[in-house]
Design an enzyme around this catalytic site. Structure first.
Site, PDB file in Angstrom:
ATOM      1  N   GLU A 196       0.829  -1.210   0.000  1.00 23.69           N
ATOM      2  CA  GLU A 196       0.000   0.000   0.000  1.00 23.69           C
ATOM      3  C   GLU A 196       0.862   1.257   0.000  1.00 23.69           C
ATOM      4  O   GLU A 196       2.022   1.228   0.426  1.00 23.69           O
ATOM      5  CB  GLU A 196      -0.912   0.008   1.243  1.00 23.69           C
ATOM      6  N   ASP A 197       0.270   2.351  -0.466  1.00 22.14           N
ATOM      7  CA  ASP A 197       0.960   3.638  -0.432  1.00 22.14           C
ATOM      8  C   ASP A 197       0.905   4.247   0.966  1.00 22.14           C
ATOM      9  O   ASP A 197       1.900   4.682   1.509  1.00 22.14           O
ATOM     10  CB  ASP A 197       0.376   4.607  -1.481  1.00 22.14           C
ATOM     11  N   ASP A 200      -4.169   5.318   6.408  1.00 23.64           N
ATOM     12  CA  ASP A 200      -4.673   6.551   7.001  1.00 23.64           C
ATOM     13  C   ASP A 200      -5.670   6.161   8.100  1.00 23.64           C
ATOM     14  O   ASP A 200      -5.281   5.926   9.230  1.00 23.64           O
ATOM     15  CB  ASP A 200      -5.301   7.361   5.856  1.00 23.64           C
ATOM     16  N   PHE A 219      -1.776  16.210   4.215  1.00 25.00           N
ATOM     17  CA  PHE A 219      -2.115  15.571   2.945  1.00 25.00           C
ATOM     18  C   PHE A 219      -0.871  15.512   2.071  1.00 25.00           C
ATOM     19  O   PHE A 219      -0.253  16.526   1.780  1.00 25.00           O
ATOM     20  CB  PHE A 219      -3.244  16.327   2.241  1.00 25.00           C
ATOM     21  N   ARG A 265       1.115  11.998  -9.147  1.00 24.74           N
ATOM     22  CA  ARG A 265       1.621  10.653  -8.841  1.00 24.74           C
ATOM     23  C   ARG A 265       3.061  10.494  -9.323  1.00 24.74           C
ATOM     24  O   ARG A 265       3.835   9.723  -8.765  1.00 24.74           O
ATOM     25  CB  ARG A 265       0.763   9.579  -9.528  1.00 24.74           C
TER      26      ARG A 265
HETATM   27  P1  5GP Z   1      -7.730   4.636   4.581  1.00 24.91           P
HETATM   28  O1  5GP Z   1      -8.804   3.656   4.253  1.00 24.91           O
HETATM   29  O2  5GP Z   1      -6.552   4.051   5.328  1.00 24.91           O
HETATM   30  O3  5GP Z   1      -8.278   5.846   5.291  1.00 24.91           O
HETATM   31  O4  5GP Z   1      -7.301   5.246   3.229  1.00 24.91           O
HETATM   32  C1  5GP Z   1      -6.285   4.854   2.479  1.00 24.91           C
HETATM   33  C2  5GP Z   1      -6.330   5.544   1.129  1.00 24.91           C
HETATM   34  O5  5GP Z   1      -6.715   6.935   1.223  1.00 24.91           O
HETATM   35  C3  5GP Z   1      -4.945   5.548   0.552  1.00 24.91           C
HETATM   36  O6  5GP Z   1      -4.684   4.365  -0.146  1.00 24.91           O
HETATM   37  C4  5GP Z   1      -4.959   6.789  -0.302  1.00 24.91           C
HETATM   38  O7  5GP Z   1      -5.509   6.481  -1.563  1.00 24.91           O
HETATM   39  C5  5GP Z   1      -5.901   7.748   0.417  1.00 24.91           C
HETATM   40  N1  5GP Z   1      -5.138   8.700   1.265  1.00 24.91           N
HETATM   41  C6  5GP Z   1      -5.072   8.752   2.603  1.00 24.91           C
HETATM   42  N2  5GP Z   1      -4.265   9.746   3.033  1.00 24.91           N
HETATM   43  C7  5GP Z   1      -3.788  10.335   1.922  1.00 24.91           C
HETATM   44  C8  5GP Z   1      -2.884  11.440   1.684  1.00 24.91           C
HETATM   45  O8  5GP Z   1      -2.327  12.094   2.577  1.00 24.91           O
HETATM   46  N3  5GP Z   1      -2.639  11.740   0.383  1.00 24.91           N
HETATM   47  C9  5GP Z   1      -3.203  11.067  -0.661  1.00 24.91           C
HETATM   48  N4  5GP Z   1      -2.876  11.463  -1.889  1.00 24.91           N
HETATM   49  N5  5GP Z   1      -4.055  10.029  -0.483  1.00 24.91           N
HETATM   50  C10 5GP Z   1      -4.337   9.678   0.799  1.00 24.91           C
HETATM   51 MG    MG Z   2      -6.254   9.003  -4.224  1.00 27.03          MG
HETATM   52 MG    MG Z   3      -3.733   3.131  -1.478  1.00 27.63          MG
END
Ligand code: 5GP
Ligand code: MG
Ligand code: MG
Length: 178
Positions: free
Chosen positions: A101-102, A105, A154, A167
């Site tokens: 995963e990237d 959050d 962010f 990206r």
């Molecule tokens: P989660 O389900 O953990 O809240 O969300 C994960 C997804 O939300 C990540 O895979 C990403 O696509 C998006 N996301 C969460 N935080 C960020 C951020 O700081 N920047 C960006 N570009 N995407 C984020």
């Molecule tokens: Mg996104």
């Molecule tokens: Mg992701």
């Protein structure tokens, strides 16, 4: 010379720091999966750049799979309502899976993925995330391989987008306008 991103994005983690950490993670994964058949699951689109660099830093005969997810966002936050838009190409039963995963959050997307993949009876499932934003966690996710822990800002770049853009930046940047 200015570049296209400069008025919108500031550097948080440099390209050099990202690449050095990817190499360390690759070495760690190489040690841990000796003798096992490793399958990397690249979660699209955010982890594509990371997963490809990481795969090249792992000295094992691995398999690369792609899994597309879309999460419904109520406003700026993910609600945990996740849908698979592109599934992996093979059965996952008996495989050693490493989800790439990237960023984690709230953790809701990863919780969904874990549950979904575990139901396919793999030999094991572990998590590798380039970034973690612990301030916003809504559910506890144990990250086995973690690149960097960041503040509640962010971020864009190295796979992460703002409106599908940025990206392709080689570093992790902070979006200046929030
Ligand atoms: P989660 O389900 O953990 O809240 O969300 C994960 C997804 O939300 C990540 O895979 C990403 O696509 C998006 N996301 C969460 N935080 C960020 C951020 O700081 N920047 C960006 N570009 N995407 C984020
Ligand atoms: Mg996104
Ligand atoms: Mg992701």
């Amino acid at each position: 010379m200015t570049t296209f991103h400069e008025k919108d994005v500031g550097v948080l983690i440099s390209e050099e720091a990202v690449q050095a950490r990817v190499k360390e993670l690759g070495a760690e994964i190489t040690r841990d999966y000796q003798g096992k058949e490793l399958t990397l699951i690249c979660v699209l689109k955010g982890s594509a750049f990371f997963a490809i660099d990481l795969a090249r830093a792992i000295d094992l005969p691995l398999t690369l799979e792609f899994l597309g997810v879309s999460s419904y966002h109520g406003g700026t936050e993910s609600t945990g309502e996740v849908r698979i838009t592109t599934d992996v190409s093979k059965p996952m039963a008996g495989k050693h899976l490493l989800i790439i995963e990237d960023i984690i959050d709230t953790g809701l997307t990863m919780s969904f993925l874990l549950e979904n993949l575990r139901a396919r009876h793999p030999a094991s499932v572990k998590i590798c995330s380039l970034l973690e934003k612990p301030a916003r966690a809504k559910t506890k996710v144990n990250i086995d391989y973690k690149g960097f822990v960041i503040e509640d800002k962010f971020v864009v770049g190295y796979g992460l987008d703002y409106g599908e853009k940025y990206r392709n930046l080689p570093f992790i940047g902070i979006w200046k306008h929030v």
